[in-house]
Write an enzyme that holds these catalytic residues in place. Structure first.
Site, short mmCIF file in Angstrom:
data_model
loop_
_atom_site.label_atom_id
_atom_site.label_comp_id
_atom_site.label_asym_id
_atom_site.label_seq_id
_atom_site.Cartn_x
_atom_site.Cartn_y
_atom_site.Cartn_z
N CYS A 2 0.96 -1.25 0.10
CA CYS A 2 0.00 0.07 0.04
C CYS A 2 1.13 1.06 0.08
O CYS A 2 2.28 1.01 0.19
CB CYS A 2 -0.83 -0.04 1.24
SG CYS A 2 -2.08 -1.49 1.17
N GLY A 28 -1.36 1.22 -4.98
CA GLY A 28 -2.42 0.45 -4.64
C GLY A 28 -3.71 1.29 -5.36
O GLY A 28 -3.61 2.73 -5.36
N ASN A 102 1.17 0.07 5.72
CA ASN A 102 1.64 -0.71 4.59
C ASN A 102 2.34 -1.80 5.06
O ASN A 102 3.27 -1.95 5.77
CB ASN A 102 2.61 0.07 3.63
CG ASN A 102 3.16 -0.69 2.69
OD1 ASN A 102 2.42 -1.64 2.12
ND2 ASN A 102 4.37 -0.27 2.19
N GLY A 103 1.75 -3.39 4.54
CA GLY A 103 2.41 -4.52 5.10
C GLY A 103 1.47 -5.44 5.36
O GLY A 103 0.20 -5.36 4.93
N TYR A 256 10.26 -4.28 -8.64
CA TYR A 256 8.98 -4.05 -9.25
C TYR A 256 7.95 -3.15 -8.66
O TYR A 256 7.80 -2.03 -9.22
CB TYR A 256 8.09 -5.48 -9.30
CG TYR A 256 6.73 -5.18 -10.09
CD1 TYR A 256 6.67 -5.10 -11.46
CD2 TYR A 256 5.56 -5.42 -9.09
CE1 TYR A 256 5.27 -4.95 -11.83
CE2 TYR A 256 4.40 -5.30 -9.78
CZ TYR A 256 4.39 -5.00 -10.85
OH TYR A 256 3.00 -4.90 -11.66
N ASP A 364 11.34 -9.08 -18.87
CA ASP A 364 10.42 -8.40 -17.87
C ASP A 364 11.04 -8.34 -16.68
O ASP A 364 12.26 -8.81 -16.20
CB ASP A 364 9.20 -9.57 -17.79
CG ASP A 364 8.01 -8.98 -17.32
OD1 ASP A 364 8.13 -7.75 -16.86
OD2 ASP A 364 6.83 -9.58 -17.45
#
Length: 502
Positions: A2, A28, A102-103, A256, A364
């Site tokens: 998040c 998010g 966040n987590g 990413y 990628d």
């Protein structure tokens, strides 16, 4: 994963938080929320959807105050479709606390039972954020019993939170009438930065790009286990609240999740991806001779730095072969496999001239479930590619992630229980080249020797908190997003067709 932000400003902060959340939107896209505080009164608006859709002019006008916080949600625990589980969460005692994080907590279910039986607190949702909020509220109540609230009592409460809570958590919380609290778990798995504006505004946020993009200067990253308290006048207090902190940031942030223009724990995400391309080039040479490759094409967008560096080192042309529709959400966080498969074609379109009659090397950032890779390889073949090679800047994703990334079960990961050649055959490529785990860690870790290591659990199966086993993963999966959107065809929002059961 998040995105969170907290602000103590010199004037109204609603627009500033909105702008910050736009800069965190990549973290998010399921829901968004903002809380502001004026005096001792708290104002909140949150809903499902993107930031630009959740907040209209009337909503922004209803968020007065010089102190506030916000979150963009990517659901990994609880119900993805519940409006109630949008963050931040609020509890009125003690003081009035709002919190976003966040987590992912690995012991959320045990804590939930403990909160009910011992602390006499009620949890009304399946969200682990509500659990974390109530643990903090209980510990603040204990720390301030018979006294007043100040930085030291806040830090004592955070120290108690660290002793009770397991998993990953970067947190922002508002204590009504007192100020802003931010803290990070003892392993620093999820990122959190702090900075200051020219007018004295203090901001904490998940990524440095949020600070820089709103005109704030990045001062530093919070240390693992550290708590920062900012009072209503902007005075900052900080203290290490963990008994044995170690810095093990999530390596997938660099692969990413994070924006390339961010700096996390003193590591440039962009440089990390360049380094991954350099080490990946050596792997490619050992699998496919460069003279058998006509062109290197990235799969937008996280893989571009790695693909550019790889192409340069191999002396190969770098070309953009896919055009991305920026108005389609990321497939990685879209619910329902039927939607995911359809969205690949909506999201990417090929430039046929870059493929026709050529041997192409597609690069990628990672291959998680394999469905997107399979579609992209097929698109390249349909565009006339003679041979299609696939290279991944990350190693095979073989293990579930329990720290806040949507990789819940081994059966949904294409590389779990399969050889590289089996994965290659499944996605339809002529060759498949993966980064290796040690090479990835060296490539990124060399950029900050002060790191103790990385959480690379989805690649190596080592869970840095030391409290996770197969039974725990099963329980976490049961408690996570268990309710599907009735409009989706898939029975699992992460289903991988023909996935091997492990």
């Amino acid at each position: 994963m998040c995105g969170i932000v907290g602000v103590v400003g010199q004037g109204p902060v609603n627009q500033l938080i909105y702008d910050a959340l736009l800069l965190l939107q990549h973290r998010g896209q399921d829901a968004a929320g903002i809380v502001t505080q004026q005096g001792r009164k708290v104002y909140m608006h949150k809903a499902k959807g993107m930031v630009r859709d959740v907040f209209r002019t009337r909503n922004m006008r209803a968020l007065p105050g010089n102190v506030g916080m916000g979150q963009v949600r990517y659901p990994t625990a609880g119900n993805a479709y519940s409006e109630e589980e949008a963050q931040p969460f609020y509890v009125n005692a003690p003081f009035g606390i709002t919190l976003a994080h966040n987590g992912n907590l690995t012991n959320a279910q045990a804590l939930k039972a403990e909160l009910f039986s011992t602390d006499h607190r009620h949890i009304n949702t399946e969200s682990d954020t509500e659990v974390l909020l109530n643990v903090l509220a209980h510990e603040l109540e204990r720390a301030t019993r018979g006294g007043t609230l100040g930085p030291e009592t806040v830090f004592a409460a955070v120290a108690s939170v660290h002793r009770r809570v397991r998993g990953s958590y970067a947190v922002v919380a508002l204590i009504a009438g007192y100020g802003l609290l931010a803290f990070r778990d003892p392993y620093g798995i999820r990122p959190l930065s702090i900075g200051r504006g020219a007018d004295g505004t203090v901001m904490v946020a998940s990524e440095s790009v949020t600070l820089e993009g709103t005109g704030h200067h990045l001062e530093r990253n919070l240390q693992p286990g550290e708590a920062v308290f900012v009072d209503l006048q902007g005075a900052v207090s900080a203290k290490q609240c963990a008994d044995n902190p170690k810095l093990y940031p999530c390596i997938f942030e660099y692969v990413y999740l994070a924006r390339p223009d961010s700096v996390l724990d003193e590591i440039s995400v962009y440089q990390a991806r360049l380094n991954l391309g350099e080490t990946l080039a050596k792997r490619v040479i050992s699998t496919v001779p460069p003279n058998q490759i006509d062109v290197v094409i990235p799969i937008p967008e996280s893989s571009r730095p790695s693909a550019m560096q790889l192409a340069q080192l191999l002396g190969l042309p770098y070309r953009e072969g896919f055009v991305k529709n920026r108005y389609v959400g990321r497939t990685f966080i879209m619910p329902g496999q039927a939607v995911r498969k359809k969205s690949v074609r909506q999201k990417l379109n090929v430039i046929g001239s870059e493929f026709k009659g050529r041997n192409v090397l597609l690069v990628d950032d990672s291959i998680v479930r394999g469905t997107t890779s399979r579609e992209i390889v097929q698109m390249a073949r349909e565009a006339g590619a003679r041979k299609v090679y696939m290279a991944s800047a990350a190693p095979p994703v073989r293990f579930p992630n329990v720290y806040g990334i949507d990789m819940p079960t081994a059966s949904e990961l294409v590389a779990a229980g399969r050889t590289v050649d089996e994965v290659r055959e499944l996605i339809g490529a002529d060759a498949l080249i993966y980064q290796d785990v040690d090479g990835m860690k060296r490539a990124i870790g060399s950029l900050n020797p002060k790191l103790d290591g990385f959480d690379a659990s989805c690649f190596d199966g080592v869970y840095v908190t030391g409290d996770v086993n197969a039974d725990d993963i099963a329980k976490i999966n049961e408690a996570r997003i268990g309710q599907e959107d009735p409009l989706e065809e898939s029975s699992s929002r992460l289903a991988l067709p023909n996935a091997q059961e492990i």
